[in-house]
Design an enzyme around this catalytic site. Sequence first.
Site, short mmCIF file in Angstrom:
data_model
loop_
_atom_site.label_atom_id
_atom_site.label_comp_id
_atom_site.label_asym_id
_atom_site.label_seq_id
_atom_site.Cartn_x
_atom_site.Cartn_y
_atom_site.Cartn_z
N GLU A 246 -56.41 36.41 -6.52
CA GLU A 246 -56.80 36.11 -7.90
C GLU A 246 -58.20 36.54 -8.33
O GLU A 246 -59.05 35.70 -8.69
CB GLU A 246 -56.59 34.60 -8.16
CG GLU A 246 -55.13 34.22 -8.04
CD GLU A 246 -54.80 32.84 -8.57
OE1 GLU A 246 -55.72 32.04 -8.87
OE2 GLU A 246 -53.59 32.54 -8.72
N GLU A 357 -47.47 34.16 -5.71
CA GLU A 357 -47.62 32.74 -6.03
C GLU A 357 -46.80 32.42 -7.25
O GLU A 357 -46.97 33.02 -8.31
CB GLU A 357 -49.08 32.35 -6.34
CG GLU A 357 -49.97 32.17 -5.14
CD GLU A 357 -51.32 31.56 -5.51
OE1 GLU A 357 -51.43 30.91 -6.57
OE2 GLU A 357 -52.27 31.76 -4.74
#
Length: 426
Positions: A246, A357
């Site tokens: 991320e 995810e």
Amino acid sequence: MKTVYALGFIGLTALSVRGQAALYGQCGGANWTGATTCVAGAVCTYSNAYYSQCLPASSSSSSTHSTTTTSSSHSTTTTSTSHTTTTTTTSAAPTTTGTGSGSLKFYGVNIAGFDFGCDTSGDCTESGAYPPLLVYYGADGAGQMTHFVNDDGYNIFRLPVSWQFLTNNAETGVLNSTTLAEYNTLVQDCLSTGAYCIIDIHNYARFNGAIIGQGGPTNEVFAELWGNIAANYASESKIIFGVMNEPHDLNVTLWAGTVQAAVTAIRNAGATTQIILLPGDNYTSAATIYSDGSGAALLTVKNPDGTTTNLVFDVHKYLDSDNSGTSDVCVTDNVSEAWEPLAAWLRTNGRQALNSETGGGNTASCVQYMCQQIAYMKANASDVILGYVGWAAGNFATTYVLSETPTDTNGVWTDTELVSSCMAPK
Ligand SMILES: *[C@@H]1O[C@H](CO)[C@@H](O)[C@H](O)[C@H]1NC(C)=O
Ligand SMILES: *[C@@H]1O[C@H](CO)[C@@H](O)[C@H](O)[C@H]1NC(C)=O
Ligand SMILES: *[C@@H]1O[C@H](CO)[C@@H](O)[C@H](O)[C@H]1NC(C)=O
Ligand SMILES: *[C@@H]1O[C@H](CO)[C@@H](O)[C@H](O)[C@H]1NC(C)=O
Ligand SMILES: *[C@@H]1O[C@H](CO)[C@@H](O)[C@H](O)[C@H]1NC(C)=O
Ligand SMILES: CC(=O)N[C@H]1CO[C@H](CO)[C@@H](O)[C@@H]1O
């Protein structure tokens, strides 16, 4: 996942049982081996050749498909056609223009813990990590993975770890042999299940607040880190290198140079054939990689031989209202807003992505939308979406809002509702 992890592992009660599929759970489809009957009040409803779902008895006629049926015998019919991999041609089946095979390459879950203590500024400490291993007084990560493989048909695990953990808090690419050995215990437990294992550096493109290659550690230091990690796993074909969790709020042009440095280092360390995951900006949002400049920048990243073989885009997607994965109320499957445009962009560029995810609460709304997201990927996007990895099991308590942590009762593992209803392929 953007929240700071503060929860330890607490073994709690089982959340679901097998036998009858839950409301909004899957109950049929090609090669479906789970329950084909639904809990009371729900009807097994044909969606397509690959997917039937338990819908509330009163609303099961709301589908736009005129051919929708609500009989459980229909799911028996689709099961019996499971040897046919091409689109069914019977007049009763809905027409689909999808390019999915009906199955994905990867199904799995994150085994979190070595990343605990990290926040989105890349502030992590070695002491904040909580290894999901019994030997370190954590959860039984090895037992969880064995269960997920044997009972659920999973074949991939993502093993988040902070950069600081692997270097004993030093801003360096040199690994600490003591801490690497601890992390490697989990990696070897993963490999011994036969599954693929993602090494995920969970630092948000940062080290203690400073962006890699943009004021923080240099690209050379980051490349040294990855070169040293890859050297340890060069001969393991089932290791996948997750360059960074991320990234956010950075210059994507410069970031692509950082990712290139990592890819070059991994390949030059001898890991020449394994998958490497390329992460874009905006928390690797599946919804914006093709529009926020990340995709265009990362298309320039190449293997040392000039190819893009096994360079796979890393994307995340949550189904709550702000895509943050912090609410147990899901509001979207984001198929039309995110997955369809992403799939089109990947096809245009001849590339693939992994959803490393995704998750939701153990609630009816999240079961509904997660099942829909997965059904879409299987039916219409498996040519470009390799699969999904749920967030998260490992050291998360079963009370954590997105927990996919199974419960071990005297050796019998019980999954969370979302896993048993949607995410487990068998
Ligand atoms: C169903 O299983 C068969 C045999 O394992 C396999 O060849 C086929 O590809 C599967 N079909 C789907 C849609 O997964
Ligand atoms: C490696 O990390 C441990 C702490 O886990 C520390 O005690 C040790 O001094 C470190 N080794 C080196 C060479 O830095
Ligand atoms: C990103 O960095 C490049 C190279 O330094 C620069 O040319 C570009 O203007 C930067 N982009 C933004 C949006 O700041
Ligand atoms: C990041 O993604 C979210 C959706 O996931 C979107 O709402 C937001 O606008 C994106 N931000 C940028 C800068 O693209
Ligand atoms: C697959 O695509 C077709 C055509 O766009 C659509 O009708 C169908 O609902 C899609 N299936 C899923 C499961 O999303
Ligand atoms: C691209 C994207 O994220 N689209 C939508 C996903 O679902 C949420 C909730 O409905 C919307 O707010 C987003 O616009």
